[in-house]
Design a protein around this motif. Structure first.
Motif, mmCIF file in Angstrom:
data_model
loop_
_atom_site.group_PDB
_atom_site.id
_atom_site.type_symbol
_atom_site.label_atom_id
_atom_site.label_comp_id
_atom_site.label_asym_id
_atom_site.label_seq_id
_atom_site.Cartn_x
_atom_site.Cartn_y
_atom_site.Cartn_z
ATOM 1 N N SER A 19 -5.461 -1.342 27.369
ATOM 2 C CA SER A 19 -6.563 -1.596 28.238
ATOM 3 C C SER A 19 -7.420 -2.917 28.138
ATOM 4 O O SER A 19 -7.085 -3.341 27.171
ATOM 5 C CB SER A 19 -7.296 -0.397 28.356
ATOM 6 N N GLU A 30 -13.144 2.880 27.854
ATOM 7 C CA GLU A 30 -14.005 2.849 29.202
ATOM 8 C C GLU A 30 -15.228 2.699 29.169
ATOM 9 O O GLU A 30 -16.219 2.056 30.048
ATOM 10 C CB GLU A 30 -13.552 4.040 29.942
ATOM 11 N N TYR A 109 -11.964 0.203 34.936
ATOM 12 C CA TYR A 109 -11.215 1.468 36.102
ATOM 13 C C TYR A 109 -9.863 1.666 35.681
ATOM 14 O O TYR A 109 -9.268 0.748 35.033
ATOM 15 C CB TYR A 109 -11.278 0.849 37.383
ATOM 16 N N CYS A 110 -9.690 2.781 35.951
ATOM 17 C CA CYS A 110 -8.280 3.281 35.791
ATOM 18 C C CYS A 110 -6.951 2.222 36.647
ATOM 19 O O CYS A 110 -7.388 1.871 37.729
ATOM 20 C CB CYS A 110 -7.998 4.722 36.261
ATOM 21 N N PRO A 111 -6.006 1.903 35.981
ATOM 22 C CA PRO A 111 -5.456 2.422 34.659
ATOM 23 C C PRO A 111 -5.899 1.518 33.376
ATOM 24 O O PRO A 111 -5.038 1.447 32.633
ATOM 25 C CB PRO A 111 -3.814 2.512 35.093
ATOM 26 N N GLU A 213 -12.172 6.541 41.611
ATOM 27 C CA GLU A 213 -11.423 5.147 41.171
ATOM 28 C C GLU A 213 -10.231 4.741 41.930
ATOM 29 O O GLU A 213 -10.272 3.691 42.165
ATOM 30 C CB GLU A 213 -10.974 5.348 39.733
#
Length: 253
Positions: A19, A30, A109-111, A213
């Protein structure tokens, strides 16, 4: 410029399968966005707002040149136009830096391959910035649409004043005005459709506590589509083949 600065960061996240918070220093996930994630959120906010402000300047210039030509000729100079770009960029940079100073919060934010301002799930201090950002975007969109609609009305009036049947020199300006009218209409609709989802998502996240999201990602994609498609619409429309096609359709109608 926004695509060139943001795309390598995303590609690096996919290449290392990590990430953005894990790639940059100072973050672990996160909940703790790192320096790279904060930079990404700042660039996303900046390149969402700065082009909109420049589009407003262009829409105002178009409206003034068509509707108020004497004022435009007297007061709008090249020096003023040259200073508008850096001034707009500086104001947007100061405004988008507020989350880095504590008013608002960057969020991964995802992913995990993109970051933006937190739009839901926070306190008043965190959600105040996205509401202010969305409100400013909404006002800019309304102003751009109003200027473009007024410009389209002036273009339509100019085209109507041209004689329908006459010498070819009289018909050429009329069709040129119709070309600009159709182009301005297409770009206005495209800009409005692409900008509204982000504004709606910011208000829903702040006032309805709607944390989604996937919906936020779709809204950011819509905003990115505008900056990708808009130049192509302009380039394709200015080709002689497409303009001839539009003129034939206008004559049929």
């Amino acid at each position: 410029l926004g695509k060139c600065l943001l795309s390598p960061i995303v590609l690096a996240a996919y290449a290392y399968n990590r990430s953005l918070s894990e790639l940059g220093p100072g973050g672990s996930g996160e909940d703790e966005p790192g320096v790279l994630c904060q930079l990404f959120a700042f660039l996303m906010a900046f390149f969402g707002l700065a082009p909109t402000l420049l589009l407003l300047a262009m829409a105002l210039e178009c409206w003034l040149s068509l509707g108020h030509p004497y004022f435009y000729r007297r007061h709008l100079t090249r020096r003023l136009g040259a200073t508008l770009g850096p001034a707009a960029a500086g104001l947007c940079a100061l405004f988008c830096a507020l989350p880095l100073l504590g008013f608002g919060a960057p969020m991964q934010y995802c992913p995990g391959t993109w970051c933006f301002i937190r739009m839901a799930g926070g306190g008043p201090r965190q959600l105040g910035f996205p509401v202010l950002y969305a409100s400013l975007m909404g006002l800019l969109v309304l102003a751009i649409v109003a200027c473009n609609v007024s410009s389209m009305r002036h273009l339509y009036g100019m085209a109507r004043r041209q004689p329908r049947r006459g010498a070819p020199p009289a018909a050429a300006p009329r069709m040129e005005e119709l070309d600009h009218l159709v182009l301005l209409g297409l770009m206005t609709v495209l800009f409005t459709v692409c900008s509204l989802p982000l504004i709606i998502r910011a208000y829903m996240g702040a006032f309805a506590a709607d944390f989604n999201e996937n919906a936020d990602l779709s809204a950011l994609r819509f905003l990115s589509v505008n900056s990708i498609v808009d130049p192509w619409v302009f380039i394709i429309f200015r080709t002689s083949v497409f303009r001839t096609f539009v003129r034939r359709v206008c004559r049929r109608l």
